[in-house]
Structure formats: C-alpha cells, structure tokens
Design a protein around this motif. Structure first.
Motif, PDB file in Angstrom:
ATOM      1  N   THR A 122       0.838  -1.204   0.000  1.00 41.12           N
ATOM      2  CA  THR A 122       0.000   0.000   0.000  1.00 41.12           C
ATOM      3  C   THR A 122       0.870   1.250   0.000  1.00 41.12           C
ATOM      4  OG1 THR A 122      -0.261  -0.091   2.409  1.00 41.12           O
ATOM      5  CG2 THR A 122      -2.023  -1.046   1.076  1.00 41.12           C
ATOM      6  N   GLU A 123       1.972   1.204   0.729  1.00 37.41           N
ATOM      7  CA  GLU A 123       2.896   2.344   0.721  1.00 37.41           C
ATOM      8  C   GLU A 123       3.583   2.479  -0.631  1.00 37.41           C
ATOM      9  OE1 GLU A 123       5.555   2.069   4.052  1.00 37.41           O
ATOM     10  OE2 GLU A 123       3.893   2.102   5.488  1.00 37.41           O
ATOM     11  N   LYS A 124       4.004   1.367  -1.195  1.00 39.98           N
ATOM     12  CA  LYS A 124       4.705   1.398  -2.481  1.00 39.98           C
ATOM     13  C   LYS A 124       3.813   1.949  -3.593  1.00 39.98           C
ATOM     14  CE  LYS A 124       7.199  -1.502  -5.796  1.00 39.98           C
ATOM     15  NZ  LYS A 124       8.248  -0.550  -6.074  1.00 39.98           N
ATOM     16  N   PHE A 125       2.554   1.493  -3.639  1.00 41.36           N
ATOM     17  CA  PHE A 125       1.643   1.927  -4.690  1.00 41.36           C
ATOM     18  C   PHE A 125       0.850   3.178  -4.326  1.00 41.36           C
ATOM     19  CE2 PHE A 125       1.520  -2.807  -5.936  1.00 41.36           C
ATOM     20  CZ  PHE A 125       2.526  -2.651  -6.876  1.00 41.36           C
ATOM     21  N   GLY A 126       0.888   3.578  -3.059  1.00 41.32           N
ATOM     22  CA  GLY A 126       0.170   4.774  -2.635  1.00 41.32           C
ATOM     23  C   GLY A 126      -1.341   4.624  -2.698  1.00 41.32           C
ATOM     24  N   VAL A 127      -1.826   3.448  -2.287  1.00 40.53           N
ATOM     25  CA  VAL A 127      -3.265   3.185  -2.317  1.00 40.53           C
ATOM     26  C   VAL A 127      -3.708   2.643  -0.956  1.00 40.53           C
ATOM     27  CG1 VAL A 127      -3.314   2.719  -4.801  1.00 40.53           C
ATOM     28  CG2 VAL A 127      -2.963   0.833  -3.202  1.00 40.53           C
ATOM     29  N   PRO A 128      -5.002   2.780  -0.640  1.00 37.73           N
ATOM     30  CA  PRO A 128      -5.520   2.182   0.593  1.00 37.73           C
ATOM     31  C   PRO A 128      -5.578   0.651   0.491  1.00 37.73           C
ATOM     32  CG  PRO A 128      -7.092   3.761  -0.343  1.00 37.73           C
ATOM     33  CD  PRO A 128      -5.990   3.589  -1.334  1.00 37.73           C
ATOM     34  N   GLU A 129      -5.680   0.011   1.626  1.00 34.10           N
ATOM     35  CA  GLU A 129      -5.688  -1.457   1.690  1.00 34.10           C
ATOM     36  C   GLU A 129      -6.803  -2.068   0.853  1.00 34.10           C
ATOM     37  OE1 GLU A 129      -6.310  -4.899   5.079  1.00 34.10           O
ATOM     38  OE2 GLU A 129      -5.432  -2.989   5.684  1.00 34.10           O
ATOM     39  N   ASP A 130      -8.001  -1.508   0.915  1.00 32.65           N
ATOM     40  CA  ASP A 130      -9.114  -2.096   0.177  1.00 32.65           C
ATOM     41  C   ASP A 130      -8.905  -2.020  -1.334  1.00 32.65           C
ATOM     42  OD1 ASP A 130      -9.495   0.708   0.467  1.00 32.65           O
ATOM     43  OD2 ASP A 130     -11.616   0.511  -0.029  1.00 32.65           O
ATOM     44  N   VAL A 131      -8.273  -0.951  -1.796  1.00 29.48           N
ATOM     45  CA  VAL A 131      -7.985  -0.805  -3.230  1.00 29.48           C
ATOM     46  C   VAL A 131      -6.941  -1.838  -3.658  1.00 29.48           C
ATOM     47  CG1 VAL A 131      -7.040   0.756  -4.985  1.00 29.48           C
ATOM     48  CG2 VAL A 131      -8.639   1.627  -3.262  1.00 29.48           C
ATOM     49  N   LEU A 132      -5.923  -2.022  -2.837  1.00 29.67           N
ATOM     50  CA  LEU A 132      -4.896  -3.026  -3.137  1.00 29.67           C
ATOM     51  C   LEU A 132      -5.521  -4.417  -3.227  1.00 29.67           C
ATOM     52  CD1 LEU A 132      -1.836  -3.797  -3.428  1.00 29.67           C
ATOM     53  CD2 LEU A 132      -1.914  -4.243  -0.972  1.00 29.67           C
ATOM     54  N   LYS A 133      -6.354  -4.762  -2.251  1.00 23.87           N
ATOM     55  CA  LYS A 133      -6.956  -6.097  -2.233  1.00 23.87           C
ATOM     56  C   LYS A 133      -7.871  -6.319  -3.436  1.00 23.87           C
ATOM     57  CE  LYS A 133      -6.508  -7.019   2.665  1.00 23.87           C
ATOM     58  NZ  LYS A 133      -7.174  -7.339   3.926  1.00 23.87           N
ATOM     59  N   GLN A 134      -8.603  -5.300  -3.846  1.00 22.17           N
ATOM     60  CA  GLN A 134      -9.457  -5.420  -5.024  1.00 22.17           C
ATOM     61  C   GLN A 134      -8.609  -5.629  -6.284  1.00 22.17           C
ATOM     62  OE1 GLN A 134     -12.271  -6.458  -4.261  1.00 22.17           O
ATOM     63  NE2 GLN A 134     -13.612  -4.937  -5.169  1.00 22.17           N
ATOM     64  N   ALA A 135      -7.492  -4.901  -6.380  1.00 24.35           N
ATOM     65  CA  ALA A 135      -6.609  -5.042  -7.537  1.00 24.35           C
ATOM     66  C   ALA A 135      -6.003  -6.442  -7.591  1.00 24.35           C
ATOM     67  CB  ALA A 135      -5.509  -3.984  -7.503  1.00 24.35           C
ATOM     68  N   VAL A 136      -5.619  -6.981  -6.434  1.00 19.77           N
ATOM     69  CA  VAL A 136      -5.064  -8.339  -6.388  1.00 19.77           C
ATOM     70  C   VAL A 136      -6.143  -9.347  -6.776  1.00 19.77           C
ATOM     71  CG1 VAL A 136      -4.152 -10.134  -4.853  1.00 19.77           C
ATOM     72  CG2 VAL A 136      -3.244  -7.805  -4.729  1.00 19.77           C
ATOM     73  N   LYS A 137      -7.345  -9.137  -6.300  1.00 25.23           N
ATOM     74  CA  LYS A 137      -8.448 -10.036  -6.632  1.00 25.23           C
ATOM     75  C   LYS A 137      -8.719 -10.046  -8.141  1.00 25.23           C
ATOM     76  CE  LYS A 137     -13.165 -11.062  -5.207  1.00 25.23           C
ATOM     77  NZ  LYS A 137     -14.266 -10.652  -4.338  1.00 25.23           N
ATOM     78  N   LYS A 138      -8.613  -8.879  -8.758  1.00 26.43           N
ATOM     79  CA  LYS A 138      -8.894  -8.758 -10.189  1.00 26.43           C
ATOM     80  C   LYS A 138      -7.721  -9.199 -11.067  1.00 26.43           C
ATOM     81  CE  LYS A 138     -10.782  -5.524 -13.526  1.00 26.43           C
ATOM     82  NZ  LYS A 138     -11.225  -4.155 -13.761  1.00 26.43           N
ATOM     83  N   ALA A 139      -6.499  -8.793 -10.689  1.00 24.88           N
ATOM     84  CA  ALA A 139      -5.337  -9.011 -11.558  1.00 24.88           C
ATOM     85  C   ALA A 139      -4.475 -10.209 -11.157  1.00 24.88           C
ATOM     86  CB  ALA A 139      -4.467  -7.753 -11.576  1.00 24.88           C
ATOM     87  N   GLY A 140      -4.697 -10.762  -9.964  1.00 23.56           N
ATOM     88  CA  GLY A 140      -3.837 -11.842  -9.480  1.00 23.56           C
ATOM     89  C   GLY A 140      -2.783 -11.281  -8.546  1.00 23.56           C
ATOM     90  N   ASP A 141      -1.926 -12.149  -8.029  1.00 18.89           N
ATOM     91  CA  ASP A 141      -0.975 -11.725  -7.004  1.00 18.89           C
ATOM     92  C   ASP A 141       0.382 -11.252  -7.534  1.00 18.89           C
ATOM     93  OD1 ASP A 141       0.140 -14.137  -7.758  1.00 18.89           O
ATOM     94  OD2 ASP A 141       0.318 -14.924  -5.716  1.00 18.89           O
TER      95      ASP A 141
END
Length: 61
Positions: free
Chosen positions: A28-47
């Motif tokens: 989240t710090e590296k990408f500058g996004v909140p936790e929920d946004v990161l988790k949604q992106a991982v869910k959509k794009a993979g790990d």
C-alpha cells in the motif's frame, strides 16, 4: 535434496500476499493506495506485483 531452513532468502517481491499484514503495509505504501484498493486489484489481476501495478495505473486514468 531437503530444504535447509537455516538458509533464508529475501521475500518474494514479485508476488503480493494480502493475508500478511506486513506485505499489505509494504505494497500500500509502495503503490500509494488504501488497503481495500490493493486487495481489489489483487483479486482482479492476481498476485503478481507487475499485474497489480498495471491494474492500479489503469484504474487511475
């Protein structure tokens, strides 16, 4: 050949494990996004970090 647990390498920075709080904090710090946004992106794009980064950049445009 058995695994030698005394030999420890660095963390795999190619993959994002959203079940590990320290990894969520790092990404989240590296990408500058909140936790929920990161988790949604991982869910959509993979790990894979590269795929998640592309997903996040695409959602910002």
């Amino acid at each position: 050949m058995s695994d030698n647990k005394d030999l420890r390498g660095g963390q795999d920075r190619q993959r994002i494990n959203v079940n590990q709080p320290h990894e969520v904090r790092y990404w989240t710090e590296k990408f500058g996004v909140p936790e929920d946004v990161l988790k949604q992106a991982v869910k959509k794009a993979g790990d894979r970090a590269e795929a998640v980064e592309r997903e996040l950049k695409g959602s910002r445009e």
